[in-house]
Design a protein around this motif. Structure first.
Motif, PDB file in Angstrom:
ATOM      1  N   LEU A   1       0.827  -1.203   0.000  1.00 40.94           N
ATOM      2  CA  LEU A   1       0.000   0.000   0.000  1.00 40.94           C
ATOM      3  C   LEU A   1       0.859   1.250   0.000  1.00 40.94           C
ATOM      4  CD1 LEU A   1      -2.667   1.500   0.202  1.00 40.94           C
ATOM      5  CD2 LEU A   1      -2.610   1.177   2.675  1.00 40.94           C
ATOM      6  N   TRP A   2       1.885   1.277   0.846  1.00 41.17           N
ATOM      7  CA  TRP A   2       2.742   2.463   0.914  1.00 41.17           C
ATOM      8  C   TRP A   2       3.481   2.673  -0.406  1.00 41.17           C
ATOM      9  CZ3 TRP A   2       1.270   5.625   4.290  1.00 41.17           C
ATOM     10  CH2 TRP A   2       0.883   5.239   5.575  1.00 41.17           C
ATOM     11  N   ALA A   3       3.982   1.594  -1.002  1.00 49.92           N
ATOM     12  CA  ALA A   3       4.728   1.712  -2.260  1.00 49.92           C
ATOM     13  C   ALA A   3       3.818   2.168  -3.402  1.00 49.92           C
ATOM     14  CB  ALA A   3       5.381   0.373  -2.614  1.00 49.92           C
ATOM     15  N   SER A   4       2.630   1.560  -3.499  1.00 47.64           N
ATOM     16  CA  SER A   4       1.711   1.923  -4.583  1.00 47.64           C
ATOM     17  C   SER A   4       1.179   3.336  -4.419  1.00 47.64           C
ATOM     18  CB  SER A   4       0.544   0.926  -4.646  1.00 47.64           C
ATOM     19  OG  SER A   4      -0.187   0.916  -3.434  1.00 47.64           O
ATOM     20  N   SER A   5       0.889   3.753  -3.176  1.00 45.31           N
ATOM     21  CA  SER A   5       0.390   5.113  -2.957  1.00 45.31           C
ATOM     22  C   SER A   5       1.473   6.146  -3.253  1.00 45.31           C
ATOM     23  CB  SER A   5      -0.130   5.266  -1.520  1.00 45.31           C
ATOM     24  OG  SER A   5       0.894   5.010  -0.580  1.00 45.31           O
ATOM     25  N   LEU A   6       2.715   5.845  -2.879  1.00 41.43           N
ATOM     26  CA  LEU A   6       3.823   6.755  -3.178  1.00 41.43           C
ATOM     27  C   LEU A   6       3.982   6.915  -4.688  1.00 41.43           C
ATOM     28  CD1 LEU A   6       6.235   8.474  -2.228  1.00 41.43           C
ATOM     29  CD2 LEU A   6       7.619   6.380  -2.259  1.00 41.43           C
ATOM     30  N   PHE A   7       3.954   5.789  -5.407  1.00 45.53           N
ATOM     31  CA  PHE A   7       4.063   5.838  -6.863  1.00 45.53           C
ATOM     32  C   PHE A   7       2.906   6.628  -7.463  1.00 45.53           C
ATOM     33  CE2 PHE A   7       3.004   4.042 -11.050  1.00 45.53           C
ATOM     34  CZ  PHE A   7       4.206   4.284 -11.717  1.00 45.53           C
ATOM     35  N   PHE A   8       1.680   6.376  -6.971  1.00 48.78           N
ATOM     36  CA  PHE A   8       0.512   7.065  -7.499  1.00 48.78           C
ATOM     37  C   PHE A   8       0.637   8.576  -7.328  1.00 48.78           C
ATOM     38  CE2 PHE A   8      -3.586   9.086  -6.641  1.00 48.78           C
ATOM     39  CZ  PHE A   8      -4.262   8.829  -7.823  1.00 48.78           C
ATOM     40  N   PHE A   9       1.013   9.025  -6.146  1.00 55.21           N
ATOM     41  CA  PHE A   9       1.064  10.469  -5.907  1.00 55.21           C
ATOM     42  C   PHE A   9       2.217  11.133  -6.667  1.00 55.21           C
ATOM     43  CE2 PHE A   9      -1.416   9.297  -2.031  1.00 55.21           C
ATOM     44  CZ  PHE A   9      -2.559   9.992  -2.392  1.00 55.21           C
ATOM     45  N   ILE A  10       3.320  10.417  -6.867  1.00 53.41           N
ATOM     46  CA  ILE A  10       4.405  10.969  -7.693  1.00 53.41           C
ATOM     47  C   ILE A  10       3.922  11.138  -9.135  1.00 53.41           C
ATOM     48  CG2 ILE A  10       6.657  10.459  -8.712  1.00 53.41           C
ATOM     49  CD1 ILE A  10       7.446   9.158  -6.059  1.00 53.41           C
ATOM     50  N   VAL A  11       3.297  10.090  -9.674  1.00 55.43           N
ATOM     51  CA  VAL A  11       2.773  10.161 -11.044  1.00 55.43           C
ATOM     52  C   VAL A  11       1.707  11.250 -11.161  1.00 55.43           C
ATOM     53  CG1 VAL A  11       1.432   8.903 -12.784  1.00 55.43           C
ATOM     54  CG2 VAL A  11       3.311   7.776 -11.602  1.00 55.43           C
ATOM     55  N   THR A  12       0.832  11.342 -10.156  1.00 62.09           N
ATOM     56  CA  THR A  12      -0.235  12.339 -10.178  1.00 62.09           C
ATOM     57  C   THR A  12       0.328  13.758 -10.175  1.00 62.09           C
ATOM     58  OG1 THR A  12      -1.813  10.881  -9.079  1.00 62.09           O
ATOM     59  CG2 THR A  12      -2.228  13.237  -8.913  1.00 62.09           C
ATOM     60  N   LEU A  13       1.245  14.044  -9.277  1.00 65.43           N
ATOM     61  CA  LEU A  13       1.805  15.396  -9.183  1.00 65.43           C
ATOM     62  C   LEU A  13       2.556  15.776 -10.459  1.00 65.43           C
ATOM     63  CD1 LEU A  13       3.050  15.395  -5.471  1.00 65.43           C
ATOM     64  CD2 LEU A  13       1.088  16.630  -6.424  1.00 65.43           C
ATOM     65  N   LEU A  14       3.349  14.845 -10.990  1.00 66.87           N
ATOM     66  CA  LEU A  14       4.074  15.133 -12.228  1.00 66.87           C
ATOM     67  C   LEU A  14       3.104  15.326 -13.392  1.00 66.87           C
ATOM     68  CD1 LEU A  14       7.122  12.683 -11.988  1.00 66.87           C
ATOM     69  CD2 LEU A  14       7.171  15.188 -11.852  1.00 66.87           C
ATOM     70  N   SER A  15       2.054  14.515 -13.439  1.00 68.54           N
ATOM     71  CA  SER A  15       1.070  14.628 -14.524  1.00 68.54           C
ATOM     72  C   SER A  15       0.334  15.960 -14.458  1.00 68.54           C
ATOM     73  CB  SER A  15       0.076  13.470 -14.469  1.00 68.54           C
ATOM     74  OG  SER A  15       0.728  12.227 -14.640  1.00 68.54           O
ATOM     75  N   LEU A  16      -0.089  16.354 -13.266  1.00 65.41           N
ATOM     76  CA  LEU A  16      -0.793  17.630 -13.117  1.00 65.41           C
ATOM     77  C   LEU A  16       0.129  18.803 -13.419  1.00 65.41           C
ATOM     78  CD1 LEU A  16      -2.956  16.957  -9.932  1.00 65.41           C
ATOM     79  CD2 LEU A  16      -3.668  16.921 -12.326  1.00 65.41           C
ATOM     80  N   TYR A  17       1.401  18.667 -13.049  1.00 66.50           N
ATOM     81  CA  TYR A  17       2.377  19.720 -13.355  1.00 66.50           C
ATOM     82  C   TYR A  17       2.532  19.880 -14.863  1.00 66.50           C
ATOM     83  CZ  TYR A  17       6.959  21.972 -13.780  1.00 66.50           C
ATOM     84  OH  TYR A  17       8.002  22.789 -14.130  1.00 66.50           O
ATOM     85  N   LEU A  18       2.606  18.749 -15.587  1.00 60.74           N
ATOM     86  CA  LEU A  18       2.759  18.804 -17.040  1.00 60.74           C
ATOM     87  C   LEU A  18       1.461  19.183 -17.744  1.00 60.74           C
ATOM     88  CD1 LEU A  18       4.991  15.645 -17.601  1.00 60.74           C
ATOM     89  CD2 LEU A  18       5.677  18.032 -17.844  1.00 60.74           C
TER      90      LEU A  18
END
Length: 468
Positions: A271-288
């Motif tokens: 859960l911690w690994a998948s949530s960390l990956f999700f939020f990194i992808v989300t923040l980078l995607s929203l930034y782009l």
């Protein structure tokens, strides 16, 4: 950026989608195993023979898809074959797999494979058959439509009537059946099939993993834009949803689902690994993506959650106002977009909205007709300063509904959405993520043309079953 079958990017995109599908199928398989272990899956034949038949079906499907798509797409072929076999076992499995496929849409990436192109219809028929079986075996009261469902049926009927006012009614009706009718069917399939809390949890997970796959694909295609100068190169994607603003809106919807897993789920290393990956992808995607609507939706999501979950709502409101006052001055730095370009974008949206209002004023009963706004745009656009010509869209779900279905259709659509919002507010105590996701999405699509797309109706179906 247009991708065609067998281009250098197709392999990477489909591998990412195959990985996302693996997580989807893991969620489905786990729920199926629990039901199998508890003897909640009825078998019409000997269990051993049934399992052998399913294994044989899986092998045939996997082999057929691999030969059709190519050995390099073996992982995706196996995933699709497994999804179809799991769909046969339980109706909720078929619904979960169908929703995932409607989000990932691999047939829009690999476009020259007939067997893959047949997947939407084949998986849809399996879901419909499962829904009919569920209702036939149900010991509960007969299926009764709620107020919101009647509003949606009324809106769909009015939208269909508007096709008769199109210059080519047959073409408009084909677009209606291929597009909006599918969204309506998905909404009612969700309300017909889902009966347990575990089913809703499964659909949340499926939506989350599928959106994570979409975001990962977009990030892969846009990686070279990180740190690049301001320009037109923003978040990219393939298929139906290619616009950066559309992608960002869908990603924002998934954020509360992951937050729910983090705060209310079983905490473990996965859960911690998948949530960390999700939020990194989300923040980078929203930034782009550089989407003002998505950022506003994200702010509404978090601040609304903060206020409604707080025991002292006045204090929470003051904190929210303070955060807005601090963040807003730095919004341009976050967006990285030229001020003149942002102003032109805002002015263009006002022009699109004004054209939509003109359509409704001239045709108040049925509007210009289903899917006619892009074709009619130039005939209704007014003003001395017009930035864009040709086929354009309304850039507002609300304006699009008004322009294409007239005042009665618009009122039915608004009543449907308000009924969803009221229901989501009522179940906020036990399903806070559904309320946050719905509010964020409604904010985001106020600047996007999502009236006829499936996403609102998937989310609406989740809200409908969340009240049970």
């Amino acid at each position: 950026m247009e991708l065609v079958a067998r281009s250098p990017y197709v392999f990477e995109i489909l591998q990412i989608e195959a990985i996302a599908l693996f997580f989807v199928l893991s969620s489905i398989a786990l729920l199926t195993w629990n039901a199998f272990r508890d003897d909640r899956i009825p078998f019409l034949m000997d269990r051993g023979f049934g399992v052998s038949l399913l294994a044989t079906s899986f092998g045939i499907l996997a082999l057929s898809l691999t030969l059709s798509m190519g050995l390099e797409y073996f992982l995706l072929a196996v995933g699709i074959a497994l999804g179809l076999v799991l769909s046969i076992i339980r109706p909720i499995n078929s619904l979960a797999f169908f929703i995932s496929m409607q989000l990932l849409r691999p047939w829009e990436v690999l476009t020259d494979i007939p067997l893959l192109s047949a997947l939407p219809r084949a998986s849809g028929l399996i879901v419909i058959a499962g829904a009919i079986g569920v209702r036939a075996r149900s010991s509960r009261r007969p299926w009764r439509l709620g107020r919101g469902q009647w509003f949606l049926l009324g809106f769909a009927a009015w939208a269909f009537l508007s096709t008769f006012f199109s210059p080519s009614p047959a073409d408009a009706q084909k677009e209606f059946v291929d597009g909006f009718l599918r969204a309506i069917v998905i909404f009612f399939l969700i309300t017909a099939i889902v009966s347990e809390k575990t089913d809703l949890r499964l659909l949340r997970d499926v939506f989350l993993w599928s959106v994570m796959g979409l975001a990962s694909v977009s990030l892969f295609l846009s990686w070279d834009q990180i740190g690049a100068p301001v320009g037109d190169n923003r978040l990219k994607a393939v298929g139906t949803i290619e616009n950066a603003n559309d992608i960002a809106a869908i990603i924002v919807v998934a954020v509360p689902f992951m937050l729910r897993k983090v705060f209310l789920g079983r905490r473990n290393i996965f859960l911690w690994a998948s949530s960390l990956f999700f939020f990194i992808v989300t923040l980078l995607s929203l930034y782009l993506a550089q989407s003002r609507g998505a950022l506003l939706a994200l702010a509404v999501e978090f601040l609304g959650w903060l206020i409604l979950r707080s025991k002292n709502r006045m204090r929470a409101l003051m904190v929210a106002v303070f955060l807005i006052a601090v963040i807003v001055p730095f919004s341009n730095e976050i967006l990285r977009r030229d001020v003149a370009e942002l102003q032109e974008s805002s002015d263009s949206r006002i022009i699109y909205w004004r054209a939509g209002l003109q359509m409704a004023l001239r045709s108040p009963l049925f509007g210009v007709g289903f899917n006619r706004y892009p074709l009619e745009y130039e005939s209704y656009v007014t003003g001395a300063k017009i930035y864009e010509f040709g086929e354009r869209t309304a850039h507002s779900t609300w304006v699009l509904a008004l322009a294409e279905t007239g005042v009665p259709g618009f009122l039915l659509f608004v009543c449907f959405v308000l009924s969803l919002a009221w229901m989501a507010k009522r179940i906020f105590g036990k399903e806070p993520d559904l309320f946050a996701a719905l509010m964020a999405y409604l904010v985001a699509v106020s600047f996007l043309s999502h009236t006829w797309l499936i996403y609102l109706y998937i989310l609406g179906g989740f809200v409908e079953i969340g009240r049970a």
